[in-house]
Enzyme design. Structure first.
Site, PDB file in Angstrom:
ATOM      1  CG  HIS A 190       8.959 -45.420 -29.837  1.00 16.97           C
ATOM      2  ND1 HIS A 190       8.907 -44.816 -31.054  1.00 16.97           N
ATOM      3  CD2 HIS A 190       7.704 -45.803 -29.543  1.00 16.97           C
ATOM      4  CE1 HIS A 190       7.671 -44.866 -31.502  1.00 16.97           C
ATOM      5  NE2 HIS A 190       6.919 -45.460 -30.602  1.00 16.97           N
ATOM      6  NE  ARG A 297       3.514 -47.108 -28.487  1.00 13.38           N
ATOM      7  CZ  ARG A 297       3.152 -46.119 -27.673  1.00 13.38           C
ATOM      8  NH1 ARG A 297       3.076 -46.326 -26.368  1.00 13.38           N
ATOM      9  NH2 ARG A 297       2.872 -44.927 -28.161  1.00 13.38           N
ATOM     10  NE  ARG A 333       0.860 -49.919 -32.232  1.00 11.03           N
ATOM     11  CZ  ARG A 333       1.528 -48.794 -32.025  1.00 11.03           C
ATOM     12  NH1 ARG A 333       0.935 -47.628 -32.258  1.00 11.03           N
ATOM     13  NH2 ARG A 333       2.744 -48.797 -31.568  1.00 11.03           N
ATOM     14  CD  GLU A 433      -0.423 -44.447 -36.356  1.00 12.90           C
ATOM     15  OE1 GLU A 433       0.235 -43.921 -35.443  1.00 12.90           O
ATOM     16  OE2 GLU A 433      -0.395 -45.677 -36.572  1.00 12.90           O
ATOM     17  CG  ASN A 456       2.677 -40.053 -30.006  1.00 12.69           C
ATOM     18  OD1 ASN A 456       2.207 -39.117 -29.380  1.00 12.69           O
ATOM     19  ND2 ASN A 456       2.922 -41.224 -29.446  1.00 12.69           N
ATOM     20  CG  ASP A 457       3.350 -41.985 -36.029  1.00  6.17           C
ATOM     21  OD1 ASP A 457       4.466 -41.494 -36.272  1.00  6.17           O
ATOM     22  OD2 ASP A 457       3.208 -43.111 -35.534  1.00  6.17           O
ATOM     23  NE  ARG A 467       6.897 -40.670 -32.783  1.00  2.00           N
ATOM     24  CZ  ARG A 467       6.036 -41.653 -32.555  1.00  2.00           C
ATOM     25  NH1 ARG A 467       5.134 -41.982 -33.456  1.00  2.00           N
ATOM     26  NH2 ARG A 467       6.061 -42.298 -31.421  1.00  2.00           N
ATOM     27  CB  CYS A 504      -3.842 -44.335 -27.966  1.00  2.00           C
ATOM     28  SG  CYS A 504      -3.394 -44.586 -29.686  1.00  2.00           S
TER      29      CYS A 504
HETATM   30  C1  PEP Z   1       0.901 -42.510 -32.053  1.00  2.21           C
HETATM   31  O1  PEP Z   1       1.435 -42.424 -33.169  1.00  2.21           O
HETATM   32  O2  PEP Z   1       0.322 -41.556 -31.484  1.00  2.21           O
HETATM   33  C2  PEP Z   1       0.922 -43.783 -31.312  1.00  2.21           C
HETATM   34  C3  PEP Z   1       0.227 -43.935 -30.206  1.00  2.21           C
HETATM   35  O3  PEP Z   1       1.702 -44.780 -31.798  1.00  2.21           O
HETATM   36  P1  PEP Z   1       3.309 -44.841 -31.635  1.00  2.21           P
HETATM   37  O4  PEP Z   1       3.718 -43.732 -30.715  1.00  2.21           O
HETATM   38  O5  PEP Z   1       3.601 -46.199 -31.106  1.00  2.21           O
HETATM   39  O6  PEP Z   1       3.757 -44.633 -33.049  1.00  2.21           O
HETATM   40 MG    MG Z   2       2.021 -44.185 -34.278  1.00  2.00          MG
END
Ligand code: PEP
Ligand code: MG
Length: 575
Positions: A190, A297, A333, A433, A456-457, A467, A504
């Protein structure tokens, strides 16, 4: 002497500046003793360091202004209190006087003593306060070494550190830091996402940085290649200036696309949403012509503060985002705390054995129903000011979504009964995810008004690859046949049932991957405004008909290399 260190590119942009080295919080200081004759001098050295940290924190507090003043000021006030805590200071003084330890080692011993007390506490929130002690100790340690603490006069400097927390980045930028190099970290953390949104060049995983770089060394960093040049020579400086000029030229060109549609060569419009974490992001999204906010977010309202934002504070933040988008939809979200998004409020559990698989996202919200209710009330109230959708993170099946839907309906009903204005309908969507949600989507897609794939997840859980784990390197990749197949299947299920599907995750922000995503059937992407124009440009260079025809070859690829070849073949220069 000139040296080149290599790290991993995490946030684009070049920076040239003097290094500010911040030692890791976990003090790795060897035992060092002094003689009785040295005690007075050592105590004086320690107290001078305390005075210097105190003065610098005061100066920093005075320099803060605007929105940051409140949020960051709270941290500083707390740190100033800790610094004045007689327990902390007299303990260290005592260790120097009677234990005959060096000030550095006394600092470490005292830190470890306090940490042991904190670790034994039942309350997760109180336990989390050790981070603050560490920050104060880190500042004292830095001050003992350079005669000044880390926060002084950082304008124009490049921070070199082991790791950086998301909440620190905005503070650093406000202080004028022009770039950050970390020895650890991952481009998918993040902090990296936030650095990209702040346009703050960031190189992570530069393992040698803390050994090689000293305070005051000049560094030229390139957040696109991950290279860090120590004491750059004339050629490096020229290269830096070239990159800056090139970036300015690109920016000018891209700016011409602000009002152009994200339309493929064969005339298909792709919906480009923006991801947002702050009011500035929303303003930028609007200015760049985003179709709406595809992912707001909300955890960033919770991360940096030690008090929970109440309904009113949340409502104001969401309402302002809705107003700033002037009628374009804002997808909010629900709270996604936990795992790598630990917070200051102590809501997310700290010592879960397996936090990524623990009580995070919607699981935490459903375990703390009042928290969710407050958030849904705030979102529903904001819907009275313009179109809003609710997006639920970490969904693993229909039950969780049903529970959120039930509460959302209750809240809407309640607010209307109180005479408050809300939208007649607030669409509810699921983040896809968790692999189970992707695979079982057919069983609950009917309950979703829309879907948003969090790659991402999804990638982390599909490939069992953390990650944020720097040592995993290329094992964490969206360019895996399993990932592509899941993406294709989710898109198909959504399309068959008439549910819009967005990606996303960070994958959508990479212009090189635009042809791949379009080939897999996606027609909506959500990404941070920082690369929105690049992605729009990439879309305008795509021929959707040709890409769809090339999808079977992409899905037949058996390994990463073959997928990379496919991607390379569709880069604009190559096509
Ligand atoms: C993801 O997991 O792709 C996502 C957009 O959420 P975050 O990165 O906030 O976990
Ligand atoms: Mg996520």
């Amino acid at each position: 002497m000139r040296q080149v260190l290599s790290g991993i590119a995490a946030a684009r942009g070049s920076a040239l500046g003097r290094a500010r080295v911040r030692l890791p919080h976990a003090l790795d200081i060897d035992e060092a003793r002094i003689t009785a004759a040295e005690v007075d001098a050592e105590r004086a050295r320690f107290h001078a360091a305390v005075d210097s940290v105190r003065a610098e924190m005061r100066q920093l507090r005075e320099r803060l202004h605007g929105a940051l003043a409140h949020e960051i000021g709270e941290f500083l006030d707390l740190h100033a209190l800790l610094l004045d805590d007689p327990e902390l200071l007299s303990g260290i003084d005592e260790l120097i006087r009677t234990g005959l330890y060096s000030a550095d080692y006394a600092l470490r011993l005292q830190r470890d003593r306090i940490a042991a007390v904190f670790e034994g506490m039942d309350d997760a929130y109180l336990r989390s306060r050790i981070d603050d002690i560490d920050q104060v100790i880190g500042r004292l340690h830095a001050a003992l070494h350079s005669g000044r603490a880390e926060l002084q006069g950082v304008s124009g400097e490049i921070l070199v550190t082991d790791n950086v927390a998301p909440a620190e980045l905005a503070q650093l930028q406000a202080q004028g830091v022009v770039g950050v190099v970390t020895a650890g970290g991952s481009p998918l953390s993040h902090s990296a996402i936030l650095a990209r949104s702040l346009h703050l060049p960031l190189v992570v995983g530069a393992a040698q940085a803390l050994q090689k770089v000293n305070d005051g060394d000049v560094l030229a960093i390139d957040g696109s290649s991950g290279l860090v040049v120590l004491e750059p020579d004339a050629a490096d400086l020229r290269a830096h200036h070239r990159r800056m000029a090139e970036a300015r030229r690109e920016r000018r060109q891209l700016n011409r696309l602000r009002r152009e549609p994200a339309r493929t060569l064969d005339g298909i419009d792709i919906k480009l949403w923006a991801n947002a974490e702050s009011r500035d992001d929303v303003t930028e999204a609007h200015a760049l012509g985003a179709a709406g906010v595809g992912l707001y977010r909300t955890e960033f309202l919770f991360l940096g503060s030690s008090v929970l934002p109440d309904e009113e504070a949340q409502f104001r933040a969401y309402r302002d985002a809705v107003l700033a988008m002037t009628g374009r939809t804002v997808t909010i979200r629900t709270l996604d705390l936990g795992a790598d998004k630990a917070d200051k409020t102590g809501l997310a559990l700290r010592d879960e054995p397996n936090p990524a698989l623990g009580l995070r996202g919607v699981r935490l919200s459903l375990a703390r129903q009042e928290l969710l209710r407050t958030q849904l009330r705030a979102i529903a109230r904001a819907s009275g000011y313009g179109p809003v959708r609710v997006l639920v993170p970490m969904v693993s099946g229909g039950e969780e979504l049903r529970a959120v839907r039930r509460m959302l309906d209750e809240v809407l009903h309640e607010l209307r009964a109180q005479g408050l204005e809300t939208a007649p309908q607030v669409p509810l969507g699921a983040m896809i995810e968790v692999p189970a949600a992707a695979l079982a989507l057919g069983s609950f897609v009917a309950q979703c008004d829309f879907l948003s794939i969090g790659t991402n997840d999804l990638v982390q859980y599909l490939l069992a690859a953390d990650r944020t784990h720097e040592a995993l390197g290329e094992l964490y990749t969206p360019l895996h046949p399993a990932v592509l197949r899941v993406l294709r299947d989710v898109v198909r299920t959504g399309q068959r049932r008439g549910r819009p599907v967005t990606v996303c995750g960070e994958m959508a922000a990479d212009p090189r991957l635009v042809p791949l995503l379009l080939a897999l059937g996606l027609t909506e992407l959500s990404l941070h405004p920082a690369t929105l124009l690049e992605v729009r440009q990439a879309i305008r260079q795509c021929d959707l008909g040709r890409l769809r025809a090339a999808a079977p070859a992409l899905l037949r690829a058996r390994q990463r290399a073959a997928i990379e070849d496919w991607v390379a073949a569709w880069l604009p220069e190559a096509s």
